[in-house]
Design an enzyme around this catalytic site. Structure first.
Site, mmCIF file in Angstrom:
data_model
loop_
_atom_site.group_PDB
_atom_site.id
_atom_site.type_symbol
_atom_site.label_atom_id
_atom_site.label_comp_id
_atom_site.label_asym_id
_atom_site.label_seq_id
_atom_site.Cartn_x
_atom_site.Cartn_y
_atom_site.Cartn_z
ATOM 1 C CE LYS A 1 -4.179 -1.907 2.043
ATOM 2 N NZ LYS A 1 -3.652 -3.215 2.483
HETATM 3 O O1 LIG Z 1 -5.154 -4.122 -0.061
HETATM 4 C C1 LIG Z 1 -5.625 -4.979 0.703
HETATM 5 O O2 LIG Z 1 -5.365 -6.159 0.555
HETATM 6 C C2 LIG Z 1 -6.648 -4.561 1.658
HETATM 7 C C3 LIG Z 1 -7.475 -3.539 1.277
HETATM 8 C C4 LIG Z 1 -8.648 -3.291 1.992
HETATM 9 O O3 LIG Z 1 -9.471 -2.482 1.615
HETATM 10 N N1 LIG Z 1 -8.900 -4.032 3.098
HETATM 11 C C5 LIG Z 1 -8.041 -5.003 3.544
HETATM 12 O O4 LIG Z 1 -8.376 -5.670 4.535
HETATM 13 N N2 LIG Z 1 -6.875 -5.227 2.872
HETATM 14 C C6 LIG Z 1 -5.873 -6.178 3.402
HETATM 15 O O5 LIG Z 1 -6.393 -7.497 3.333
HETATM 16 C C7 LIG Z 1 -6.039 -8.238 4.516
HETATM 17 C C8 LIG Z 1 -7.322 -8.645 5.224
HETATM 18 O O6 LIG Z 1 -7.064 -9.627 6.154
HETATM 19 P P1 LIG Z 1 -8.244 -10.462 6.862
HETATM 20 O O7 LIG Z 1 -9.200 -9.444 7.397
HETATM 21 O O8 LIG Z 1 -7.530 -11.201 7.944
HETATM 22 O O9 LIG Z 1 -8.845 -11.354 5.831
HETATM 23 C C9 LIG Z 1 -5.136 -7.324 5.338
HETATM 24 O O10 LIG Z 1 -3.791 -7.602 5.009
HETATM 25 C C10 LIG Z 1 -5.493 -5.937 4.872
HETATM 26 O O11 LIG Z 1 -4.408 -5.030 4.972
#
Ligand SMILES: O=C(O)c1cc(=O)[nH]c(=O)n1[C@@H]1O[C@H](COP(=O)(O)O)[C@@H](O)[C@H]1O
Length: 286
Positions: free
Chosen positions: A102
């Site tokens: 990011k």
């Molecule tokens: O870019 C991302 O992957 C991301 C964008 C977003 O809008 N929301 C988001 O949760 N993420 C990433 O996706 C992952 C979500 O993880 P879980 O919630 O454990 O499935 C994390 O590493 C967040 O940083």
């Protein structure tokens, strides 16, 4: 000099991987709480054991792995070295990596991030997540470097967190929301690409009908749509239909904790990833 890329265009390689393994990317997010749940210490050795177990369990079985850079950086330079190992091992196994970094900065600094994540660097996977909030144009160095090296870029558009709306639904002087302007800029980058362009968007699986309400034509983006939020953040595979409508074929659902919780047993990790992929395949009709 243009560094050698990982081979072929990213959009095409991702489409192939999704056709083979289903529309799911598993995040490698070694939270301290997950390390503890796996019986590991919250140190570099624990980080390495955790991450390499995920790669061993899932490389060659999922469309992509998405290591979250923050969980490696919090251990300092030795943690970053583990991230480099994860990227190298996934590549050796033929599995795509989306390095979730990011990054976003002024253009001149963005070139350094581009070199790090899309150039001839051990931190360069197959794609990287970037933030467009210094202006979409500030991303030019990473877009150009990614294009030159066969990599992909996922630009935040409608993020999965509730706070994102405050910025992303704000309206500019031309009446378009920030998210819509980002989506249209990505579409312009992908014009004419088949089967998918290399500039993707991040649209959270938790965002409901927000894209439609903002007048965003996600299908017109013609790039991959990374949909985090499945599992731990409360979104289900079934929610993807509402969020993406006729853009469903471009969706790559992402889930981290919900799959990782199944570890450290590699068979259980595989089963959790397969279950998520089956649910997403069914929801997407793919
Ligand atoms: O870019 C991302 O992957 C991301 C964008 C977003 O809008 N929301 C988001 O949760 N993420 C990433 O996706 C992952 C979500 O993880 P879980 O919630 O454990 O499935 C994390 O590493 C967040 O940083």
């Amino acid at each position: 000099m243009t560094p050698p890329g990982p081979g072929g265009r990213f959009g095409a390689r991702l489409a192939e991987a999704v056709a083979l393994h289903g529309p799911v990317c598993v995040g490698i997010d070694p939270h301290a709480s997950l390390l503890a749940a796996w019986g590991l210490d919250d140190d570099v050795a624990g980080l390495e054991r955790f991450s390499r177990t995920v790669v061993e369990a899932l490389a060659g079985r999922v469309a992509a792995l998405k290591p979250q850079a923050a969980f490696f950086e919090r251990h300092g330079s030795r943690g970053v070295a583990v991230l480099e190992t994860v990227i190298a091992e996934a590549r050796a196994a033929g599995t795509l990596t989306i390095v979730d970094a990011k990054r976003g900065d002024i253009g001149s600094t963005m070139q350094a991030y581009a070199d790090a994540f899309c150039g001839d660097s051990p931190l360069a996977g197959d794609a990287v997540t970037v933030s467009p909030y210094l202006g979409f144009g500030s991303l030019r160095p990473v877009l150009d470097t990614a294009a030159a090296t066969g990599r992909g870029v996922f630009v935040l558009a409608l993020t999965s967190n509730p706070e994102g709306a405050q910025v992303q639904h704000a309206t500019g002087g031309d009446g378009r929301s920030v998210a819509r302007a980002v989506a249209e800029a990505a579409a312009a980058e992908n014009a004419g690409a088949t089967p998918l362009g290399d500039v993707g968007l991040v649209v959270g699986a938790t965002t409901g009908t927000a894209a439609r309400e903002a007048g965003i034509d996600l299908a017109a983006v013609n790039g991959p749509l990374l949909a985090p939020g499945v599992g731990a953040q409360g979104a289900t595979a079934g929610d993807l239909r509402d969020v993406f409508g006729d853009a469903l074929p471009a969706v790559l659902a992402a889930s981290s904790r919900d799959v990782l919780r199944a570890g450290p047993d590699v068979v259980a990790l595989r089963e959790a990833a397969e279950r998520t992929a089956a649910q997403c395949r069914a929801a997407l009709g793919s």
